[in-house]
Design an enzyme around this catalytic site. Structure first.
Site, PDB file in Angstrom:
ATOM      1  N   CYS A 159     -15.751   4.230  -2.758  1.00 25.33           N
ATOM      2  CA  CYS A 159     -16.287   4.435  -1.405  1.00 25.33           C
ATOM      3  C   CYS A 159     -16.175   5.894  -0.987  1.00 25.33           C
ATOM      4  O   CYS A 159     -17.048   6.428  -0.310  1.00 25.33           O
ATOM      5  CB  CYS A 159     -15.517   3.600  -0.392  1.00 25.33           C
ATOM      6  SG  CYS A 159     -15.584   1.843  -0.699  1.00 25.33           S
ATOM      7  N   GLN A 199     -13.298   4.615  10.158  1.00 26.05           N
ATOM      8  CA  GLN A 199     -14.682   4.126  10.233  1.00 26.05           C
ATOM      9  C   GLN A 199     -14.770   2.659   9.799  1.00 26.05           C
ATOM     10  O   GLN A 199     -15.697   1.959  10.151  1.00 26.05           O
ATOM     11  CB  GLN A 199     -15.548   5.053   9.359  1.00 26.05           C
ATOM     12  CG  GLN A 199     -16.912   4.547   8.966  1.00 26.05           C
ATOM     13  CD  GLN A 199     -16.955   4.089   7.528  1.00 26.05           C
ATOM     14  OE1 GLN A 199     -15.921   3.793   6.915  1.00 26.05           O
ATOM     15  NE2 GLN A 199     -18.147   4.027   6.956  1.00 26.05           N
ATOM     16  N   ARG A 200     -13.797   2.151   9.040  1.00 22.96           N
ATOM     17  CA  ARG A 200     -13.877   0.765   8.580  1.00 22.96           C
ATOM     18  C   ARG A 200     -12.531   0.054   8.507  1.00 22.96           C
ATOM     19  O   ARG A 200     -12.484  -1.172   8.444  1.00 22.96           O
ATOM     20  CB  ARG A 200     -14.545   0.713   7.198  1.00 22.96           C
ATOM     21  CG  ARG A 200     -13.738   1.424   6.124  1.00 22.96           C
ATOM     22  CD  ARG A 200     -14.539   1.719   4.882  1.00 22.96           C
ATOM     23  NE  ARG A 200     -13.718   2.380   3.885  1.00 22.96           N
ATOM     24  CZ  ARG A 200     -13.322   3.663   3.942  1.00 22.96           C
ATOM     25  NH1 ARG A 200     -13.703   4.418   4.964  1.00 22.96           N
ATOM     26  NH2 ARG A 200     -12.564   4.166   3.012  1.00 22.96           N
ATOM     27  N   CYS A 224     -13.550  18.817  -6.104  1.00 20.84           N
ATOM     28  CA  CYS A 224     -14.213  18.114  -5.003  1.00 20.84           C
ATOM     29  C   CYS A 224     -13.122  17.338  -4.275  1.00 20.84           C
ATOM     30  O   CYS A 224     -11.936  17.624  -4.463  1.00 20.84           O
ATOM     31  CB  CYS A 224     -15.328  17.194  -5.491  1.00 20.84           C
ATOM     32  SG  CYS A 224     -14.738  15.792  -6.439  1.00 20.84           S
ATOM     33  N   SER A 234     -10.649   9.613   7.939  1.00 14.45           N
ATOM     34  CA  SER A 234     -11.905   9.062   7.396  1.00 14.45           C
ATOM     35  C   SER A 234     -11.794   7.568   7.089  1.00 14.45           C
ATOM     36  O   SER A 234     -12.782   6.925   6.754  1.00 14.45           O
ATOM     37  CB  SER A 234     -12.305   9.821   6.126  1.00 14.45           C
ATOM     38  OG  SER A 234     -11.378   9.561   5.095  1.00 14.45           O
ATOM     39  N   ASN A 235     -10.593   6.987   7.209  1.00 11.00           N
ATOM     40  CA  ASN A 235     -10.426   5.540   7.022  1.00 11.00           C
ATOM     41  C   ASN A 235     -10.846   4.752   8.271  1.00 11.00           C
ATOM     42  O   ASN A 235     -11.179   3.571   8.194  1.00 11.00           O
ATOM     43  CB  ASN A 235      -8.954   5.180   6.755  1.00 11.00           C
ATOM     44  CG  ASN A 235      -8.381   5.794   5.490  1.00 11.00           C
ATOM     45  OD1 ASN A 235      -7.196   6.082   5.433  1.00 11.00           O
ATOM     46  ND2 ASN A 235      -9.210   6.007   4.476  1.00 11.00           N
ATOM     47  N   ASP A 255       0.854  -1.200   0.000  1.00  7.53           N
ATOM     48  CA  ASP A 255       0.000   0.000   0.000  1.00  7.53           C
ATOM     49  C   ASP A 255       0.882   1.239   0.000  1.00  7.53           C
ATOM     50  O   ASP A 255       1.781   1.355   0.824  1.00  7.53           O
ATOM     51  CB  ASP A 255      -0.965   0.018   1.194  1.00  7.53           C
ATOM     52  CG  ASP A 255      -2.231   0.816   0.880  1.00  7.53           C
ATOM     53  OD1 ASP A 255      -2.095   1.938   0.349  1.00  7.53           O
ATOM     54  OD2 ASP A 255      -3.331   0.306   1.135  1.00  7.53           O
ATOM     55  N   LYS A 289       0.148   3.025   5.175  1.00 12.27           N
ATOM     56  CA  LYS A 289      -0.769   1.961   5.598  1.00 12.27           C
ATOM     57  C   LYS A 289      -0.097   0.593   5.717  1.00 12.27           C
ATOM     58  O   LYS A 289      -0.406  -0.173   6.639  1.00 12.27           O
ATOM     59  CB  LYS A 289      -1.934   1.853   4.610  1.00 12.27           C
ATOM     60  CG  LYS A 289      -2.945   2.967   4.733  1.00 12.27           C
ATOM     61  CD  LYS A 289      -4.154   2.702   3.855  1.00 12.27           C
ATOM     62  CE  LYS A 289      -5.144   3.845   3.966  1.00 12.27           C
ATOM     63  NZ  LYS A 289      -6.314   3.633   3.105  1.00 12.27           N
TER      64      LYS A 289
END
Lengths: 80, 370
Positions: B187, B71-72, B330, B68-69, B61, B85
């Site tokens: 995602c 959360q899962r 964005c 925000s990672n 990786d 990572k």
């Protein structure tokens, strides 16, 4: 009269705004013909890539569809 | 080789199973598994593979842990935000099981390093988040003759399959052509239920263990679709398609020449602008429109912009003049491209460009230079 249930997965379901729907035909259709009917009904699907499964098997476009067959539209998922 | 007393106790719940026993546990001990992507799918898969006592686990990786990672991506905690990572995962996993030899590969898998890397492992696990890498891994597995455990997720749904197992179908047999660029959101653009990759990643680890142990039914020749909202599983059968496989590179030399980003249409979109050009246009006072919803991160703090959230674009698009040039931004450049395409196709805006890679990529590149 021919009636089939079509399941929509991933983005296909997002575009059609439903998980599945019943479609009826007056005469026998092929997978390709069914696809064209679905694209006419949901034109935004034309932008997407998906595979079509007939009775839980991913099939060629010229396969014939029979009454009460189960259809599934499967797009690739990106996420990991 | 045999298990020592400590290992015999540690893995006793495996050894008690007739299907595994001491012999099976030894098979796990001599196996090497490469997990590409230590994200939503990679984290749970890695945890179960490490706990199971796989001998060597490689982790690829290039990315760093983002808040925000969490959360899962359950291998990571707040203390490792900003760390690579692969390295953060190995650190946590080394505590979970010191029997395992962890190899970290903190870089992007590409055509120049994939073959050498894959050759060192018995089984490859694909937990990546983009099609370019998925096709690249598939083709590299074909060339090195490695089974590929595949998982992919979308909101509340997941797909699992095993490709290239004992001459079975490949990812190309399931999806012969990569999807059109920006037609499949990730995602980070559309969201994902946190536990979903936990379920799918665990199913992937399960396939890895069954392949090594040679037990049960391997998910080859079929793709399983899981729906977390409906609690349903559907398995679709698929067959190996030699005509499609024939389109994959046939030699390592041929493989190394393929540009998988180009193959997947993820570059060279005339409606997109790259980071470097964007930085130049900022200096020339470019007009920027942020189409994210209010309060999204990263916050823009180094240039002027107008915020028109994507959800409001239908009502507020007339705030955008047709005689000026704009760059639409964005988080990752997916929504902005959708907005640019939408306004072009529906309202005739020819003066908009989307920032490729989005603000995340912009800040990654500009901050690394300062």
């Amino acid at each position: 009269m021919l009636s089939v249930n079509v399941k929509y997965f991933g983005m296909v379901g997002e575009v059609t705004k439903k998980d599945n729907e019943k479609l009826n035909f007056n005469e026998s259709v092929s997978v390709e013909e069914l696809k064209n009917v679905i694209l006419k009904k949901h034109p935004k699907l034309k932008k997407l890539d998906f595979q079509i499964a007939l009775n839980l098997t991913i099939v060629d476009k010229d396969k014939k569809i029979n009454n009460n067959d189960e259809i599934a539209l499967l797009p690739p998922f990106a996420g990991g | 080789m045999e298990l020592n007393d400590k290992q015999y106790y540690r893995y006793s719940r495996h050894i008690l199973l007739d299907e595994i026993g001491e012999k099976g546990q030894l098979k796990l001990k001599v196996s090497k598994v490469l997990v590409v992507g230590a994200g939503g799918l990679g984290c749970p898969a890695l945890m179960y593979l490490a706990a199971a006592g796989i001998g060597e686990i490689g982790i690829v990786d290039f990315d760093v842990v983002d808040e925000s990672n969490l959360q899962r991506q359950i291998l990571f905690g707040e203390s490792v935000i900003g760390r690579n990572k692969a390295e953060a995962a190995a650190m946590r996993l080394a505590d979970l099981n010191s029997d395992v030899n962890f190899k970290t590969h903190p870089f992007k898998l590409d055509t120049s390093n994939a073959i050498t890397l894959l050759k060192n492992y018995d089984i490859i696990v694909d937990g990546t988040d983009n099609f370019a890498t998925r096709y690249l891994i598939n083709d590299a597995c074909l060339l090195t003759d490695k089974p590929l455990v595949h998982g992919s997720i979308f909101k509340f749904q997941g797909q699992v399959s095993v490709f290239n197992y004992k001459n079975g179908p490949t990812y190309r047999c399931l999806f012969p052509d990569p999807p059109g660029a920006n037609t499949v959101p990730s995602c980070s653009d559309i969201g994902v239920l946190g536990v979903l990759p936990g379920i799918i990643g665990s199913l992937m680890a399960n396939e890895v263990l069954k392949i090594i142990l040679d037990i049960g039914e391997i998910m080859t020749g079929e793709v399983m679709l899981y729906n977390a909202l409906q609690n349903t599983n559907v398995k679709l059968k698929l067959v190996r398609n030699e005509e499609v496989i024939d389109r994959a590179p046939k030699s390592i030399a041929e493989f190394e020449k393929i540009d998988y980003d180009f193959f997947c249409g993820t570059i060279n979109n005339p409606l997109e602008i790259g980071i470097e050009t964007f930085v130049d246009s900022l200096k020339n006072g470019a007009n920027i429109i942020d189409v994210r919803e209010f309060g999204e991160l990263p916050e823009i703090n180094d240039f002027e912009f107008t915020q028109i959230p994507m959800s409001q674009i239908e009502i507020e698009y007339d705030r955008i003049a047709k005689e000026k040039e704009y760059v639409v931004v964005c988080q990752y450049g997916i929504r902005s491209l959708q907005v640019v395409e939408y306004l072009k196709n529906n309202y005739g805006y020819e003066n908009l460009l989307s920032l490729k890679g989005g603000l995340v990529e912009y800040y990654k590149q500009t901050e690394s230079k300062t």
